[in-house]
Design a protein around this motif. Structure first.
Motif, mmCIF file in Angstrom:
data_model
loop_
_atom_site.group_PDB
_atom_site.id
_atom_site.type_symbol
_atom_site.label_atom_id
_atom_site.label_comp_id
_atom_site.label_asym_id
_atom_site.label_seq_id
_atom_site.Cartn_x
_atom_site.Cartn_y
_atom_site.Cartn_z
ATOM 1 N N HIS A 316 -8.218 -17.320 -1.616
ATOM 2 C CA HIS A 316 -7.366 -18.213 -1.239
ATOM 3 C C HIS A 316 -6.178 -17.760 -0.412
ATOM 4 O O HIS A 316 -5.328 -18.435 -0.046
ATOM 5 C CB HIS A 316 -6.843 -18.877 -2.404
ATOM 6 N N VAL A 317 -5.997 -16.532 -0.194
ATOM 7 C CA VAL A 317 -5.012 -15.927 0.701
ATOM 8 C C VAL A 317 -5.240 -16.502 2.204
ATOM 9 O O VAL A 317 -6.545 -16.871 2.671
ATOM 10 C CB VAL A 317 -4.927 -14.430 0.835
ATOM 11 N N LYS A 318 -4.278 -16.974 2.939
ATOM 12 C CA LYS A 318 -4.360 -17.624 4.224
ATOM 13 C C LYS A 318 -3.657 -16.480 5.121
ATOM 14 O O LYS A 318 -4.269 -16.133 6.345
ATOM 15 C CB LYS A 318 -3.568 -18.754 4.009
ATOM 16 N N LEU A 319 -2.485 -16.363 4.982
ATOM 17 C CA LEU A 319 -1.865 -15.481 5.996
ATOM 18 C C LEU A 319 -2.115 -13.931 5.981
ATOM 19 O O LEU A 319 -2.484 -13.466 6.778
ATOM 20 C CB LEU A 319 -0.178 -15.554 5.743
ATOM 21 N N ILE A 320 -2.222 -13.339 4.562
ATOM 22 C CA ILE A 320 -2.896 -12.090 4.431
ATOM 23 C C ILE A 320 -4.238 -12.268 4.711
ATOM 24 O O ILE A 320 -5.124 -13.222 3.852
ATOM 25 C CB ILE A 320 -2.489 -11.591 3.084
ATOM 26 N N GLN A 321 -5.043 -11.347 5.335
ATOM 27 C CA GLN A 321 -6.249 -11.479 5.681
ATOM 28 C C GLN A 321 -7.369 -10.427 4.889
ATOM 29 O O GLN A 321 -6.746 -9.349 4.459
ATOM 30 C CB GLN A 321 -6.555 -11.112 7.093
ATOM 31 N N PHE A 322 -8.339 -11.016 4.313
ATOM 32 C CA PHE A 322 -9.174 -10.334 3.424
ATOM 33 C C PHE A 322 -10.082 -9.417 4.230
ATOM 34 O O PHE A 322 -10.828 -9.979 5.061
ATOM 35 C CB PHE A 322 -10.042 -11.480 2.492
ATOM 36 N N ALA A 323 -9.739 -8.174 4.404
ATOM 37 C CA ALA A 323 -10.429 -7.322 5.364
ATOM 38 C C ALA A 323 -10.138 -5.825 5.062
ATOM 39 O O ALA A 323 -9.300 -5.537 4.271
ATOM 40 C CB ALA A 323 -10.019 -7.498 6.971
ATOM 41 N N GLU A 324 -11.074 -5.070 5.328
ATOM 42 C CA GLU A 324 -11.064 -3.599 5.164
ATOM 43 C C GLU A 324 -9.830 -2.967 6.169
ATOM 44 O O GLU A 324 -9.724 -3.800 7.227
ATOM 45 C CB GLU A 324 -12.490 -2.942 5.478
ATOM 46 N N SER A 325 -9.665 -1.788 6.103
ATOM 47 C CA SER A 325 -8.679 -1.147 6.806
ATOM 48 C C SER A 325 -7.358 -1.420 6.491
ATOM 49 O O SER A 325 -7.016 -2.034 5.254
ATOM 50 C CB SER A 325 -8.717 -1.498 8.367
ATOM 51 N N LEU A 326 -6.544 -0.822 7.176
ATOM 52 C CA LEU A 326 -5.012 -0.745 6.552
ATOM 53 C C LEU A 326 -4.289 -0.230 7.809
ATOM 54 O O LEU A 326 -4.503 0.384 8.891
ATOM 55 C CB LEU A 326 -4.844 0.160 5.669
ATOM 56 N N GLY A 327 -2.815 -0.420 7.836
ATOM 57 C CA GLY A 327 -1.869 0.167 8.385
ATOM 58 C C GLY A 327 -1.583 -0.512 9.961
ATOM 59 O O GLY A 327 -0.986 0.185 10.892
ATOM 60 N N GLY A 328 -2.137 -1.759 9.872
ATOM 61 C CA GLY A 328 -1.774 -2.459 11.264
ATOM 62 C C GLY A 328 -0.688 -3.486 10.891
ATOM 63 O O GLY A 328 -0.001 -3.677 10.170
ATOM 64 N N THR A 329 -0.426 -3.973 12.134
ATOM 65 C CA THR A 329 0.817 -5.073 12.094
ATOM 66 C C THR A 329 0.212 -6.213 11.143
ATOM 67 O O THR A 329 1.383 -6.949 10.784
ATOM 68 C CB THR A 329 0.893 -5.583 13.546
ATOM 69 N N GLU A 330 -0.838 -6.661 11.018
ATOM 70 C CA GLU A 330 -1.127 -7.587 10.210
ATOM 71 C C GLU A 330 -1.424 -7.072 8.644
ATOM 72 O O GLU A 330 -1.884 -6.209 8.704
ATOM 73 C CB GLU A 330 -2.545 -8.247 10.725
ATOM 74 N N SER A 331 -1.085 -8.021 7.782
ATOM 75 C CA SER A 331 -0.993 -7.597 6.396
ATOM 76 C C SER A 331 -2.477 -7.899 5.977
ATOM 77 O O SER A 331 -3.276 -9.016 6.177
ATOM 78 C CB SER A 331 -0.273 -8.264 5.204
#
Length: 384
Positions: A316-331
């Motif tokens: 159900h997250v919308k703005l925060i993306q369900f994805a691997e990795s880290l450290g980018g401009t997107e949460s």
């Protein structure tokens, strides 16, 4: 003149060859596989991009400057950097590694290094003294601090005193804090590992890795294996990481601000059973972090009361993306048991506290109010 870390993200202390680059503010991309010579014995200093490339060298000089190293080597990925580093060890050598590491690193140690005859002993370096585990064939200690994903903190200086006394290499993965917040070489480490994909790149648009050292003997060994195995970072990707580092300071500050705000919000949610963020005074590594780092970073891990709720939040997250990795401009929000640590044996996951109720957050640079609102609606939807 010695620049601040913020300035060194954009400029070297002594910039060279500005005339040759026509005064270009953005360092040029030397997108070439090979370099022509003026004649026999008359080289430009460059031969073949696997060996050296001006764009990659500029990036390596800046990363070395940020970490206080004599050399930084740029690889095609973080795992390529670690795999090349492991070429420094031979069958029969023994390494002590942290028990809580990125899943890909654990996979490399267990499936590749052990098959090559390298002995691996995994312990909780944040809690356990490595001395009882050191043997005659022990060559190095490998640690992440903070660890991925359980945010354990190891005292680097204290650990380096042991490794130096025993003549061991101390290898520190500094990906989570970046050179903006932490410099392990100044604390006694011999080699730093970075997944440059993460905070150094910072935009989720390229993959890179780094090894940094302040020892000439280690530099020569790493450079030999680097040119021999051929895992060099390409010129265009080098330029993308150069571009990313320009905003490292402002991104790290904003990500940390967001992480602290989200950690405090999570603490107030009745369904949250654990919040792991080293910037919280109750975190067991808080005092060590204050001593050895300039900040706490933008990564946090939390646990909820049920598997269904954890998976519902991911749905159900919308703005925060369900994805691997880290450290980018997107949460980004990550589910370690099925993503970053999917190949780790279940008993090891449980030993480290990584259950199917654990979620990892990489906070980006969005407005913290928006991030909290997104989590709030996801928590509400997951409860229905």
């Amino acid at each position: 003149m010695e620049y601040t870390v913020e300035t060194r993200c954009l400029h070297l202390e002594e910039e060279k060859n500005k005339d040759k680059d026509f005064g270009s503010v953005s360092f040029p991309i030397y997108q070439t596989a090979t370099f022509a010579h003026y004649g026999v014995g008359r080289s430009t200093g460059y031969d073949y991009t696997r060996l050296q490339n001006p764009t990659r060298e500029q990036l390596e000089r800046i990363v070395a400057s940020l970490e206080g190293g004599c050399d930084a080597i740029a690889f095609a990925s973080g795992m390529a950097a670690i795999a090349t580093l492991m070429e420094c060890f031979k069958p029969g050598d023994h390494l002590i590694v942290d028990g809580d590491l990125y899943g890909g690193t654990i996979r490399l140690f267990n499936s590749v290094c052990k098959n090559k005859g390298i002995e691996i002993t995994a312990i909780e370096l944040a809690k356990e003294d490595p001395l009882p585990y050191i043997k005659e064939n022990t060559k190095a200690v490998y640690v992440e601090t903070p660890t991925n994903p359980m945010m354990n903190i190891t005292d680097i200086k204290k650990l380096s005193e042991i490794t130096k006394e025993k003549g061991l290499l101390l290898i520190v993965d500094n990906t989570f804090l970046s050179p903006y917040f932490q410099n392990p070489l100044s604390l006694g480490a011999d080699i730093i590992v970075h997944s440059g994909t993460k905070y150094l790149g910072g935009h989720n648009d390229t993959i890179a890795g780094f090894l940094v050292t302040n020892r000439e003997d280690v530099k020569e060994q790493l450079r030999f294996f680097y040119k021999t195995t051929g895992a060099a970072l390409a010129p265009f990707d080098s330029w993308l990481i150069l571009r990313g580092i320009k905003t490292l300071a402002v991104r790290m500050e904003r990500a940390q601000e967001n992480a602290m705000a989200v950690a405090e919000w999570l603490k107030g949610q009745s369904c949250v059973t654990k919040v792991l963020y080293p910037g919280l005074p109750e975190h067991p590594g808080y005092e060590v972090m204050k001593k050895q780092a300039r900040g706490f970073g933008g990564m946090l891990t939390f646990e909820v009361d049920t598997t269904e709720r954890a998976q519902g939040i991911l749905e159900h997250v919308k703005l925060i993306q369900f994805a691997e990795s880290l450290g980018g401009t997107e949460s980004l929000i990550t589910y370690p048991v099925t993503q970053t640590h999917a190949d780790v044996p279940k008993d090891k996951l449980l030993e480290n506290g990584i259950t199917d109720r654990v979620l990892r957050l990489s906070l980006g640079i969005e407005g913290k109010e928006d991030l909290i609102a997104d989590l709030a609606q996801a928590f509400t939807a997951a409860s229905k």
